[in-house]
Design an enzyme around this catalytic site. Structure first.
Site, PDB file in Angstrom:
ATOM      1  N   CYS A   1       0.790  -1.240   0.000  1.00 44.96           N
ATOM      2  CA  CYS A   1       0.000   0.000   0.000  1.00 44.96           C
ATOM      3  C   CYS A   1       0.818   1.282   0.000  1.00 44.96           C
ATOM      4  O   CYS A   1       0.726   2.083  -0.919  1.00 44.96           O
ATOM      5  CB  CYS A   1      -0.903   0.063   1.227  1.00 44.96           C
ATOM      6  SG  CYS A   1      -2.035  -1.293   1.343  1.00 44.96           S
TER       7      CYS A   1
ATOM      8  N   HIS B   1      -3.199   6.532   4.045  1.00 40.59           N
ATOM      9  CA  HIS B   1      -2.046   5.677   4.416  1.00 40.59           C
ATOM     10  C   HIS B   1      -0.697   6.257   4.004  1.00 40.59           C
ATOM     11  O   HIS B   1       0.231   5.522   3.658  1.00 40.59           O
ATOM     12  CB  HIS B   1      -2.209   4.251   3.837  1.00 40.59           C
ATOM     13  CG  HIS B   1      -1.551   3.213   4.687  1.00 40.59           C
ATOM     14  ND1 HIS B   1      -1.590   1.862   4.405  1.00 40.59           N
ATOM     15  CD2 HIS B   1      -0.802   3.324   5.823  1.00 40.59           C
ATOM     16  CE1 HIS B   1      -0.917   1.193   5.320  1.00 40.59           C
ATOM     17  NE2 HIS B   1      -0.430   2.058   6.188  1.00 40.59           N
TER      18      HIS B   1
END
Ligand SMILES: *[C@@H]1O[C@H](CO)[C@@H](O)[C@H](O)[C@H]1NC(C)=O
Ligand SMILES: *[C@@H]1O[C@H](CO)[C@@H](O)[C@H](O)[C@H]1NC(C)=O
Length: 585
Positions: free
Chosen positions: A73, A134
């Site tokens: 990610c 994130h």
């Protein structure tokens, strides 16, 4: 008289506006999390139902070789946002931790980086991010928000500054350094037991330990318990939060209504901005674990709770498309659908499927880790039903958006290319002759698509050690690692031709591939040239092996939890609040 003047002014304004009609499109970018390329109907899955994604593909252009810049990610999203390999922003990792683990760490997308949202903002676009970020929040103090989406080009942010992960639902397990937590627990237990033994011996007069020694030991024990319990025991509170712009609106987040709220936010953003150029990045929490259990989709798919989740995700895509279409925006809105990297194959029940491609999430070299869906729809501008088999990258979004927003200002060196010629069909050759496949900071593989040839050679310098050997993944460690004993280096490197062998099942030999030596040589030269482009120093280096000049955002010092950086609603450490649930309906 006044009426005449009024009419005159009106006509003038209309004419002026008309002659400056904005031909620049809106952008609705949708990114799924951990979705495998084999999980989608139009990429060959005939048992999972994704009619809405398939419809985008029918009405637009499908990329069959769309490549994420990293298999996890944080680095993949950094590269997507900036159009540059994650190494250039310091988000490549040297060790086992390759994603940000705590919202209260200081690492993240550095303020010196530019995102496509920032470029579009400068061009007069209204920009919004709904969903997962994130890429960090704070640098030095709670509320400096140096890494926050609002400071990276998004006028509006609603969603998860961190990510969805197992700790968000009690009982689903710990995703964050579970072994470190266990070691610290054992250490505190050991200290506690020794303390008890000493006290007991002293009480019965068997030992004359000083009170001072016992007090010290007691303090150390309490400290050891605090060190594991405070950061790890409250992970749900620390990391699973929802923010609206820079305010924490829910902590910990309520999963049951999250899907509905995010969808509503995305739809509202589109309607609010329908008459001016806008960018919406809808960064979905689906299909990351723990998987949502929405009643409408539970038990409906042929593939358990994971399949239910994929079908719900597809429904969201459909709802957003419907919003764009019903507002009459379809013809001037470019829609895009992708995933941040390959599916998580180590979890056969809750993980994704990468079709014929080898490997998955966390594997930077194998195709399954990095080949993702890529669909563009823009009726009237892009041909319907076109398929592009050429190599393309998620990093291409940045230059493509920049081009379409008529942003002609020169920029820092980018690793992506404008996709419009390929999408429109005015070119049938990708500008990506080479691509560099990273696992952390390590160059895992190089892809070469030689001019005038169909071949797509991939040269692997190392491969992850599967455990147990022979399986396709790394079960014991949950995901594969990129360094040390976790990988096998190959000299000569392993070479595959993806055009003839997309599953990377038969490494080429000099005997069956006449260009074998040339492939190694060209890949080596390209890698050296690429490394050279990383060494344009800006600041002194901090961690050995980093891109010189770029401080690492992934060092332990940056990653670990610290109380003064913790986003919190209420008074720290008693953080907690809930968003008005009626919003969801
Ligand atoms: C479709 O997706 C499911 C869920 O990931 C997977 O189990 C199945 O093997 C896939 N089927 C095909 C034909 O790819
Ligand atoms: C959108 O573009 C398509 C294809 O060019 C065209 O058929 C359609 O009429 C357009 N719709 C609108 C609302 O302009």
């Amino acid at each position: 008289m006044y009426v005449c003047m009024y009419v005159y002014v009106c006509v003038c304004v209309c004419v002026c506006v008309w002659s400056h009609v904005d031909t620049r499109p809106n952008f609705v970018l949708i990114m799924a999390d951990d979705l495998g390329i084999g999980d989608v109907g139009c990429y060959g899955n005939n048992t999972i139902r994704t009619p809405n994604i398939d419809r985008l593909a029918q009405e637009g252009v499908t990329l069959s070789q769309h490549i994420a810049a990293a298999p996890l990610c944080t680095p993949s999203r950094a590269a997507f946002m900036t159009g540059r390999y994650a190494l250039r922003s310091g988000l490549g990792s040297h060790g086992r931790v390759q994603v940000l683990l705590f919202l209260a760490g200081s690492g993240g997308l550095p303020p010196t980086e530019t995102t496509f949202a920032k470029r579009l903002q400068k061009q007069g676009y209204t920009t919004g991010l709904v969903g997962k970020w994130h890429l960090g929040v704070n640098c030095a103090s709670r509320g400096d928000h140096c890494h926050h989406p609002n400071h990276h080009g998004f006028h509006y942010f609603y969603g998860l500054p961190f990510t969805l992960f197992n700790n968000c639902v009690p009982g689903e397990g710990n995703d964050v350094l579970a072994d470190v937590e266990l070691a610290l627990q054992h250490l505190s237990l050991l200290l506690g037991l020794s303390l008890l033994t000493l006290v007991w011996l002293r009480v019965f007069g068997l030992l004359s330990a000083s009170v001072r020694l016992l007090a010290t030991l007691a303090c150390v024990t309490v400290a050891a318990v605090a060190v594991w319990f405070v950061p790890f025991g409250f992970l749900q509170t620390w990391n699973c939060i929802v923010m609206r712009d820079q305010e924490v609106v829910e902590q910990p987040m309520v999963m049951e209504t999250l899907t509905q709220r995010m969808l509503k936010e995305a739809q509202n953003f589109i309607s609010r901005n329908a008459d001016q150029p806008f960018l919406l990045f809808l960064s979905l929490a689906h299909v990351h674990t723990p998987l949502f259990h929405s009643p409408a989709f539970a038990g409906k798919s042929h593939h358990g709770v994971y399949g239910d989740n994929v079908e719900e995700m597809d429904w969201i895509v459909g709802q957003v498309t419907e919003t764009v279409d019903s507002l009459g925006l379809a013809n001037n809105t470019m829609m895009y659908f992708t995933s941040d990297h390959g599916g998580h194959i180590e979890d056969p029940i809750r993980g994704g499927w990468n079709g014929i491609y080898k490997g998955g999430k966390a594997m930077g070299g194998w195709e399954g880790g990095i080949r993702v869906p890529g669909i563009f729809r823009w009726p009237g501008r892009l041909p319907a039903g076109r398929v592009v088999d050429e190599p393309t990258s998620l990093m291409d979004l940045y230059p493509t958006l920049k081009h379409l927003a008529q942003d002609t200002q020169t920029d820092r060196p980018l690793d992506g290319y404008n996709l419009m010629p390929l999408l429109e069909g005015s070119s049938d050759r990708s500008q990506h002759q080479f691509m560099f496949h990273y696992c952390g900071v390590y160059l895992n593989a190089v892809r070469w698509h030689p001019p005038g040839s169909d071949s797509v050679f991939k040269v692997h310098y190392f491969t992850p050690n599967f455990s147990p050997p022979g399986t396709g993944g790394c079960h014991e460690k949950h995901i594969c690692q990129c360094h040390g004993d976790h990988v096998t280096h190959h000299d000569p490197p392993l070479v595959y031709d993806l055009f003839h062998d997309p599953s990377e099942s038969r490494p080429l030999t000099p005997a069956d591939e006449p260009r074998f030596a040339e492939v190694l040589e060209r890949a080596g030269e390209a890698a050296a040239g690429h490394r050279g482009s990383l060494t344009e120093a800006r600041e002194p280096s901090r961690a050995p092996g980093d891109e010189p000049g770029v401080p690492s955002q992934m060092s332990w010092e940056k990653i670990l939890w610290r109380p003064w950086l913790q986003p919190c609603c209420g008074t720290f450490p008693f953080c907690g609040c809930q968003e008005n649930a009626t919003l969801a309906t």
